[in-house]
Scaffold this active site. Structure first.
Site, short mmCIF file in Angstrom:
data_model
loop_
_atom_site.label_atom_id
_atom_site.label_comp_id
_atom_site.label_asym_id
_atom_site.label_seq_id
_atom_site.Cartn_x
_atom_site.Cartn_y
_atom_site.Cartn_z
N GLU A 88 0.89 -1.07 0.05
CA GLU A 88 0.02 0.15 0.02
C GLU A 88 0.77 1.21 -0.11
O GLU A 88 0.61 2.07 0.87
CB GLU A 88 -1.01 0.00 1.11
N GLU B 292 -4.48 -8.55 0.02
CA GLU B 292 -4.86 -8.49 1.55
C GLU B 292 -6.33 -8.61 1.37
O GLU B 292 -7.13 -7.90 0.73
CB GLU B 292 -4.33 -7.26 2.23
C1 GAL Z 1 -4.22 -2.36 5.42
C2 GAL Z 1 -2.65 -2.49 5.70
C3 GAL Z 1 -2.45 -3.41 6.79
C4 GAL Z 1 -3.32 -2.97 7.88
C5 GAL Z 1 -4.75 -3.47 7.45
C6 GAL Z 1 -5.67 -3.30 8.68
O1 GAL Z 1 -4.71 -1.35 4.68
O2 GAL Z 1 -1.95 -2.81 4.63
O3 GAL Z 1 -0.95 -3.07 7.34
O4 GAL Z 1 -3.25 -1.68 8.25
O5 GAL Z 1 -5.04 -2.44 6.59
O6 GAL Z 1 -7.07 -3.49 7.92
#
Ligand code: GAL
Length: 817
Positions: A413, A490
């Protein structure tokens, strides 16, 4: 690190000079947790400093305090920490190359030997070594290495830990030796009949004369049987390096895959005349990987990633590396059906990757959470310009022999996604660095911004663009970029607290308890329940799978609590004492939450069935309690006190989830992945029966528990190793007199340990608990807590005693050998 012990060389070849030695340097350090004027100097008096052995994370010692940032765990990880170690050098080591290797130092390490500055390394997640030969005394007098660490406040979005939290080594080499991380073994051809092993070994010559040496490569299978040997003579110029590139064929190789992760060892020997100058061991696996727009293939078989993102901490142990803690973590993940890990958002420990090799887990090794543009003011962005290239290259050099690694990630990100003009250039640069060192694995990055990185040419710089939290866009991405492989780098970010249920279930995004309901429906605005991702993965069969956020709870980032407070310090303490994450399918102790079973129902085929919530709703008689069942059976029938509440069929009877935190339409989601019943509460028993092909194959029952009556203990392994670092995890349950878990019990449990071990840490998975991880007592949370016992170096029996006022106490024996 990979050097074989000199003893082997002496025994095997009776040579006169010292062969390479790799001495573990973890014991007998002095530590001081503050600024210390002149502490780098030899004459500095450290006699009053604390004695300790590594690995060490000073921040996990606490205390938790609202004066620290909850986003980083509410623990004192910033400030100055000094480590000093005194040692003597053997006179034989004079004229050798002596190096100090740190597998990781958190954060901003500066190293001195005998008062002389030898080097620095800011990034805490990467290993490094310094040649310290010229700073040492070889006359039997005292040498001292001093390490200063200065982790900064507001430097991390999660708990980073602090200290010499990975191993340290003293390496003694002949001037001609295999370079650090100097072997690169690939397997360009893999069939059941033939495995071709290509081995490129970099030999360094730190002397002033050219050296012609023989490089011998021997390959051993897991039973230590020699299966192939190749040799080559090379000349290594004075103060230069040379590469020996050899290939060999192994007949009927034992192939590494997720089910049978067969490993081999390469032993590289550097020989001059009849003298062995160095031996260097590299473990590797014979396997092939391929990515197409239609998916990922391991040894030509398609595999979808049932993946988890994992941060590096191990809960109550902080970031200090204990092999057993990582092994247990990965075993728990495997039992959920996980086959892949994303090491979010940094290179993990050596042990972690070795375990993934051994357990047959696929790994995405990730370099960074930020590049130049900051996420937090003192983050890695401060160091990126100077160190980015070195750090990503060292990650690849260090890790490229692990068969488990199937992908490199150049970032998570990254804010540069929004940089319309130049973002892609940094992506290209990092991608090129990786490719310079490894062309056998693809690069990737986790993009959370759609369509930004596709539009600004950034996604095109990596082999495989990862998509964070955009399942509803998968088909659009496929339409627009039909040739690009795709996966959820993710996903979900659902949140929950183990054993906690708030009613009505859709109401509490936040709750006064600062816990999150375990009905698996709550998350921050970008999140969505696991079911949504399951659905879109099914709709997009070309997707290579997903990596959920996260497998385990971790310290820090207590979303959906812990918003920014109104102070200007940038802390996330608005909901103190919330200070650890709710994202895990498993809590900080390693105890499965309900969500664990939802994934298990989707990712495993061995029949399983799970029922929630607990059945202790005193005072709510007659009110409706939603009951969920997670199963991979075809259908399930619920009985309340023996009465059938009806059968539900998977795929037909849907559970309507009000996913009002989902950013995307629709706001409700009809899930075929969970079965549900609305049940008017009456105390007693709920039982769910699972059917497969019409046959009843499983059942799960929950009884209304009576009053807490006893402490019940169970240990993960009854036998551990007496090596000073092995661990036993003891699960503590507060039970009623009939052995039912008391689901709301929070009794205080006191621990003591006798025999060949010590109590290392305690925990209960409660994201709001400010109790010390290092106390000898812990309150139960939702009826459970955990004690972690560490073996000493002496074999013997270890007994853990657990007592709680008013309850029958208990003990458990562990054999340490
Ligand atoms: C994402 C990020 C992670 C964590 C996650 C929580 O955007 O890459 O490190 O913060 O959100 O939902």
């Amino acid at each position: 690190m990979n050097k074989l012990f000199s003893l082997l060389c002496f025994v095997a070849l009776s040579i006169s000079s010292l062969c390479a030695q790799n001495i573990n340097f973890n014991n007998s350090w002095k530590f001081y947790n503050n600024k210390a004027e002149g502490a780098e100097n030899t004459s500095f008096d450290d006699s009053k400093w604390r004695d300790l052995n590594l690995p060490h994370d000073w921040a996990i010692e606490g205390p938790f305090d609202v004066k620290y940032n909850a986003r980083a765990g509410g623990l004192p990880f910033h400030g100055t920490g000094w480590y000093r170690k005194h040692f003597k050098m053997d006179a034989n080591a004079k004229g050798k190359v002596v190096s100090l290797e740190f597998e990781g130092a958190m954060y901003n390490a500066h190293v001195w030997v005998n008062g002389q500055f030898v080097g620095k390394r800011p990034y805490g997640y990467i290993g490094f070594e310094f040649d310290v030969s010229k700073y040492l005394k070889y006359d039997g007098s005292d040498n001292v290495v001093a390490v200063r660490l200065t982790p900064e406040d507001l430097s991390s979005r999660w708990y980073p830990g602090a200290g010499l939290y990975r191993s340290v080594w003293l390496k003694i080499d002949n001037p001609v030796h295999v370079k650090q991380w100097g072997t690169f073994i690939t397997t360009p051809t893999v069939t059941s009949k033939i495995g071709v092993i290509q081995n490129e070994t970099t030999v360094v010559n730190k002397s002033n004369i050219n050296a012609t040496v023989t490089v011998k490569q021997e390959y051993f299978n897991a039973e230590n049987k020699l299966v192939a040997t190749e040799t080559e003579d090379i000349t290594v110029k004075a103060n230069g390096t040379a590469v020996s590139a050899l290939y060999t064929k192994i007949k009927n190789p034992l192939i590494w895959d997720t089910e049978t992760p067969h490993l081999y060892n390469a032993v590289t020997t550097i020989i001059s005349g009849n003298e062995v100058l160095d031996t260097y061991k590299t473990r590797f696996g014979i396997r092939s990987i391929a990515y197409t727009k239609d998916g990922f293939f391991l040894n030509n078989k398609p595999i979808r990633f049932n993946g988890v993102c994992l941060h590096h901490d191990n809960g109550a142990l902080g970031s200090a590396v204990y092999r057993r803690a990582d092994e247990r973590k990965l075993q728990i993940m495997k039992s959920m059906g996980v086959n892949a890990i994303r090491t979010s958002h940094n290179p993990p420990s050596r042990e972690f990757l070795e375990l993934c090799d051994e357990l047959g887990l696929l790994v995405q090794d990730e370099a960074f959470d930020v590049w130049k543009m900051e996420k937090v003011p003192n983050g890695y962005n401060v160091f990126f310009e100077e160190w980015g290239a070195r750090d990503i290259k060292d990650m690849v050099l260090r890790d490229r022999n692990h068969p488990s690694i199937v992908m490199w990630s150049i970032g998570n990100e990254i804010i540069e996604q929004k940089d319309k003009k130049n973002g892609w250039k940094t992506a290209k640069m990092l991608n090129d660095y990786v490719k310079e060192l490894d062309r056998t694995r693809p690069t990737s990055a986790g993009f959370n911004n759609y369509s930004g990185p596709y539009d600004n040419n950034m996604a095109q710089q990596v082999d495989i663009a990862g998509v964070n939290y955009k399942p509803t866009k998968y088909s659009e991405i496929r339409e627009n970029y039909p040739e690009m492989p795709l996966y959820g780098s993710e996903t979900s970010s659902c949140t929950s607290s183990r054993g906690v249920y708030h009613l009505p279930i859709e109401k509490y995004k936040t709750h006064e308890s600062k816990h999150v309901t375990s009905y698996d429906l709550i998350g921050p605005p970008w999140a969505y329940p696991p079911d949504v991702e399951f659905h879109f993965q099914e709709q997009n069969p070309h997707s290579m799978g997903e990596f959920i956020w996260t497998g385990f709870d971790y310290l820090g980032e207590p979303t959906p609590y812990g918003g920014k407070d109104n102070s200007t310090n940038g802390y996330w303490n608005a909901d103190w004492p919330s200070h650890s994450s709710y994202f895990g399918a498993v809590d900080l102790c390693g105890f499965p939450k309900d969500r664990f079973y939802l994934y298990q129902s989707q990712w495993t085929t061995k029949p399983m069935i799970h029922l929630l919530p607990h059945w202790n709703w005193q005072g709510m008689e007659g009110q409706t309690i939603p009951v969920y069942c997670y199963t991979n059976c075809d259908s399930a029938e619920l009985f309340v006190n023996g009465k059938s509440m009806g059968k539900r069929v998977k795929g037909k009877d849907l559970t309507e989830l009000k996913v009002d935190f989902l950013r995307y339409e629709p706001k409700t989601f009809k899930s075929k992945y969970r079965l549900s019943w609305d049940v008017p509460y009456e105390a007693g028993t709920i039982k769910v029966v699972g059917y497969k092909n019409g046959k009843q194959i499983l059942e799960k029952q929950i009884n209304t528990a009576g009053k807490p009556a006893k402490v019940s203990l169970s240990v993960d392994r009854e036998e551990i190793n007496a090596n000073g670092e092995d661990l036993a995890y003891i699960t503590v349950r507060i039970e009623d007199k009939n052995g039912n878990l008391c689901p709301n019990a929070d009794n205080l449990v006191n621990f003591s340990v006798k025999g060949a071990g010590e109590l290392l840490a305690v925990d209960n998975g409660n994201q709001t608990s400010l109790e010390s991880f290092q106390a000898s007592h812990r309150k139960a949370f939702s009826g459970m807590c955990l004690a972690i016992v560490k073996a000493s170096n002496t074999a013997g029996k270890i007994t853990l005693y657990a007592k709680s006022k008013g309850l029958k106490s208990s003990k458990v024996d562990i054999v340490s050998k």
